[in-house]
Design a protein around this motif. Structure first.
Motif, PDB file in Angstrom:
ATOM      1  N   GLY A  24       0.803  -1.213   0.000  1.00 32.44           N
ATOM      2  CA  GLY A  24       0.000   0.000   0.000  1.00 32.44           C
ATOM      3  C   GLY A  24       0.833   1.258   0.000  1.00 32.44           C
ATOM      4  N   ASP A  25       0.314   2.295   0.611  1.00 31.37           N
ATOM      5  CA  ASP A  25       0.997   3.583   0.614  1.00 31.37           C
ATOM      6  C   ASP A  25       1.926   3.719   1.821  1.00 31.37           C
ATOM      7  N   VAL A  26       2.575   4.858   1.922  1.00 36.73           N
ATOM      8  CA  VAL A  26       3.561   5.073   2.981  1.00 36.73           C
ATOM      9  C   VAL A  26       2.920   5.043   4.371  1.00 36.73           C
ATOM     10  N   THR A  27       1.710   5.539   4.493  1.00 36.13           N
ATOM     11  CA  THR A  27       1.044   5.525   5.797  1.00 36.13           C
ATOM     12  C   THR A  27       0.765   4.101   6.251  1.00 36.13           C
ATOM     13  N   THR A  28       0.264   3.275   5.347  1.00 38.12           N
ATOM     14  CA  THR A  28       0.005   1.870   5.674  1.00 38.12           C
ATOM     15  C   THR A  28       1.299   1.170   6.058  1.00 38.12           C
ATOM     16  N   PHE A  29       2.360   1.413   5.298  1.00 36.92           N
ATOM     17  CA  PHE A  29       3.649   0.791   5.603  1.00 36.92           C
ATOM     18  C   PHE A  29       4.121   1.213   6.988  1.00 36.92           C
ATOM     19  N   TYR A  30       4.026   2.492   7.295  1.00 36.62           N
ATOM     20  CA  TYR A  30       4.438   3.007   8.605  1.00 36.62           C
ATOM     21  C   TYR A  30       3.637   2.365   9.744  1.00 36.62           C
ATOM     22  N   LEU A  31       2.341   2.298   9.580  1.00 37.89           N
ATOM     23  CA  LEU A  31       1.494   1.733  10.624  1.00 37.89           C
ATOM     24  C   LEU A  31       1.763   0.237  10.831  1.00 37.89           C
ATOM     25  N   GLU A  32       2.072  -0.474   9.767  1.00 35.04           N
ATOM     26  CA  GLU A  32       2.314  -1.907   9.867  1.00 35.04           C
ATOM     27  C   GLU A  32       3.727  -2.249  10.334  1.00 35.04           C
ATOM     28  N   HIS A  33       4.711  -1.407   9.974  1.00 34.90           N
ATOM     29  CA  HIS A  33       6.108  -1.770  10.216  1.00 34.90           C
ATOM     30  C   HIS A  33       6.860  -0.835  11.164  1.00 34.90           C
ATOM     31  N   GLY A  34       6.335   0.365  11.366  1.00 34.45           N
ATOM     32  CA  GLY A  34       6.966   1.300  12.291  1.00 34.45           C
ATOM     33  C   GLY A  34       7.972   2.244  11.634  1.00 34.45           C
ATOM     34  N   ALA A  35       8.375   3.229  12.416  1.00 33.12           N
ATOM     35  CA  ALA A  35       9.239   4.288  11.914  1.00 33.12           C
ATOM     36  C   ALA A  35      10.624   3.780  11.517  1.00 33.12           C
ATOM     37  N   GLU A  36      11.192   2.909  12.317  1.00 34.40           N
ATOM     38  CA  GLU A  36      12.548   2.429  12.041  1.00 34.40           C
ATOM     39  C   GLU A  36      12.607   1.670  10.719  1.00 34.40           C
ATOM     40  N   GLU A  37      11.615   0.833  10.471  1.00 32.98           N
ATOM     41  CA  GLU A  37      11.600   0.084   9.215  1.00 32.98           C
ATOM     42  C   GLU A  37      11.362   1.016   8.030  1.00 32.98           C
ATOM     43  N   LEU A  38      10.548   2.051   8.207  1.00 35.26           N
ATOM     44  CA  LEU A  38      10.343   3.035   7.148  1.00 35.26           C
ATOM     45  C   LEU A  38      11.651   3.748   6.826  1.00 35.26           C
ATOM     46  N   ARG A  39      12.390   4.143   7.857  1.00 32.79           N
ATOM     47  CA  ARG A  39      13.702   4.775   7.634  1.00 32.79           C
ATOM     48  C   ARG A  39      14.625   3.837   6.866  1.00 32.79           C
ATOM     49  N   ARG A  40      14.627   2.576   7.250  1.00 30.44           N
ATOM     50  CA  ARG A  40      15.462   1.582   6.575  1.00 30.44           C
ATOM     51  C   ARG A  40      15.044   1.438   5.100  1.00 30.44           C
ATOM     52  N   LYS A  41      13.742   1.445   4.875  1.00 27.93           N
ATOM     53  CA  LYS A  41      13.211   1.277   3.522  1.00 27.93           C
ATOM     54  C   LYS A  41      13.634   2.415   2.593  1.00 27.93           C
TER      55      LYS A  41
END
Length: 45
Positions: A24-41
């Motif tokens: 999905g979108d960035v918000t969905t990714f953030y909610l499912e995986h958290g801030a640290e994983e988003l930074r890594r991504k």
């Protein structure tokens, strides 16, 4: 459609790049995986 827009934006700026978000979108990714994983991504550790 969203990827076309992202490509156009990234092409016109010096410090942007496209990151494909899984599930999905960035918000969905953030909610499912958290801030640290988003930074890594996006490569911002």
């Amino acid at each position: 459609m969203g990827q076309e827009f992202a490509y156009k934006v990234a092409k016109t700026t010096d410090n942007a790049r496209n990151v494909i978000m899984t599930g999905g979108d960035v918000t969905t990714f953030y909610l499912e995986h958290g801030a640290e994983e988003l930074r890594r991504k996006v490569g911002k550790q």
